[in-house]
Motif scaffolding. Structure first.
Motif, mmCIF file in Angstrom:
data_model
loop_
_atom_site.group_PDB
_atom_site.id
_atom_site.type_symbol
_atom_site.label_atom_id
_atom_site.label_comp_id
_atom_site.label_asym_id
_atom_site.label_seq_id
_atom_site.Cartn_x
_atom_site.Cartn_y
_atom_site.Cartn_z
ATOM 1 N N GLU A 233 0.844 -1.200 0.000
ATOM 2 C CA GLU A 233 0.000 0.000 0.000
ATOM 3 C C GLU A 233 0.874 1.243 0.000
ATOM 4 O OE1 GLU A 233 -2.573 -0.369 3.404
ATOM 5 O OE2 GLU A 233 -3.690 -2.027 2.523
ATOM 6 N N ARG A 234 0.430 2.244 -0.714
ATOM 7 C CA ARG A 234 1.189 3.487 -0.869
ATOM 8 C C ARG A 234 1.492 4.142 0.472
ATOM 9 N NH1 ARG A 234 -0.818 8.363 -1.126
ATOM 10 N NH2 ARG A 234 -2.919 7.621 -1.500
ATOM 11 N N THR A 235 0.549 4.072 1.407
ATOM 12 C CA THR A 235 0.725 4.745 2.703
ATOM 13 C C THR A 235 1.413 3.872 3.749
ATOM 14 O OG1 THR A 235 -1.493 4.048 3.364
ATOM 15 C CG2 THR A 235 -1.287 6.228 2.346
ATOM 16 N N GLY A 236 1.765 2.653 3.388
ATOM 17 C CA GLY A 236 2.427 1.746 4.321
ATOM 18 C C GLY A 236 1.538 0.566 4.655
ATOM 19 N N ASP A 237 2.147 -0.491 5.152
ATOM 20 C CA ASP A 237 1.450 -1.740 5.454
ATOM 21 C C ASP A 237 1.315 -1.942 6.953
ATOM 22 O OD1 ASP A 237 1.342 -2.267 2.736
ATOM 23 O OD2 ASP A 237 3.084 -3.588 2.749
ATOM 24 N N GLU A 238 0.242 -2.612 7.336
ATOM 25 C CA GLU A 238 -0.004 -3.026 8.721
ATOM 26 C C GLU A 238 0.104 -4.547 8.722
ATOM 27 O OE1 GLU A 238 -2.614 -1.394 6.902
ATOM 28 O OE2 GLU A 238 -1.708 0.535 7.365
ATOM 29 N N LEU B 282 3.661 -1.697 11.913
ATOM 30 C CA LEU B 282 3.685 -0.799 10.765
ATOM 31 C C LEU B 282 4.950 -1.063 9.961
ATOM 32 C CD1 LEU B 282 2.506 2.510 12.477
ATOM 33 C CD2 LEU B 282 1.143 0.929 11.079
ATOM 34 N N ARG C 56 6.788 0.849 8.363
ATOM 35 C CA ARG C 56 7.849 1.856 8.589
ATOM 36 C C ARG C 56 8.623 1.609 9.882
ATOM 37 N NH1 ARG C 56 3.184 5.505 9.649
ATOM 38 N NH2 ARG C 56 3.063 5.688 11.913
ATOM 39 N N GLU D 293 -1.197 -8.722 5.556
ATOM 40 C CA GLU D 293 -1.313 -7.269 5.615
ATOM 41 C C GLU D 293 -2.749 -6.967 5.992
ATOM 42 O OE1 GLU D 293 -1.809 -3.267 5.125
ATOM 43 O OE2 GLU D 293 -2.901 -4.620 3.799
ATOM 44 N N ASP E 57 -6.197 -5.140 6.569
ATOM 45 C CA ASP E 57 -7.051 -4.111 5.977
ATOM 46 C C ASP E 57 -8.142 -3.739 6.968
ATOM 47 O OD1 ASP E 57 -5.740 -3.927 3.501
ATOM 48 O OD2 ASP E 57 -6.838 -5.642 2.708
#
Length: 176
Positions: A43-48, A75, A77, A106, A108
């Motif tokens: 995902e563009r904003t980062g993965d969980e 996260l 990051r 990941e 959602d």
């Protein structure tokens, strides 16, 4: 005379059974996630991220764990802070085994549907007379994303699910 023979046979039987039980050894094992690195996010904003661990013991019923437990996740990051995480711990009795499926997902939002399967690794741990053997590999799932094992016996994997790319490294410890 008969009593003496019975006593001798009983003594020999007790010694043999005692020796067999001394050889049989239950082993306490733990599987750890040593490191995880995101080479490419899904995902563009980062993965969980989180792991599910499915345990298939040779004796007993299967179990499923989630690490970290819901609603927690890691996260992408912050993966440089995710090291040496206990994924599974258990006892393996003599002449038994356990198959563990270690799946990276990941997360959602619940309204957006099911979580994304990034890939899975598997390890079979066998206890035969106190001696442990481990066999690492990839599960044979119909929908398994691309997974590469970076060595023949090394528990290091590249997971390519949902257009991401993650490097995961595992380790097995015997707890004495």
């Amino acid at each position: 005379m008969l009593r003496q023979k019975v006593a001798i046979v009983f003594t020999i039987l007790c010694v043999c059974l005692g020796s067999a039980s001394a050889i049989a050894k239950t082993r306490m094992i733990e599987v750890k996630l040593l490191d995880m690195e995101a080479k490419k996010l899904t995902e563009r904003t980062g993965d969980e991220l989180y792991f599910t661990i499915t345990e298939y013991p040779s004796k007993g019923n299967p179990k499923i764990l989630r690490i970290p437990m819901f609603p927690l996740h890691w996260l992408s990051r912050d993966l440089n802070n995710v090291h040496n995480v206990l994924l599974w711990q258990g006892e393996i009795e003599d002449d038994s085994s356990v198959l563990l499926i270690l799946s990276l997902l990941e997360q959602d939002l619940p309204l957006l549907g099911v979580d994304d399967h990034l890939g899975s690794a598997q390890v079979k741990i066998v206890n035969h007379k106190g001696k442990l053997t481990t066999t690492w590999g990839k599960p044979n799932f119909i929908d398994q994303p691309k997974v590469e094992q970076t060595g023949s016996n090394a528990p290091d994997y590249l997971l390519f699910g949902d257009n991401g790319e993650y490097v995961v490294k595992f380790k097995i410890n015997v707890i004495e």
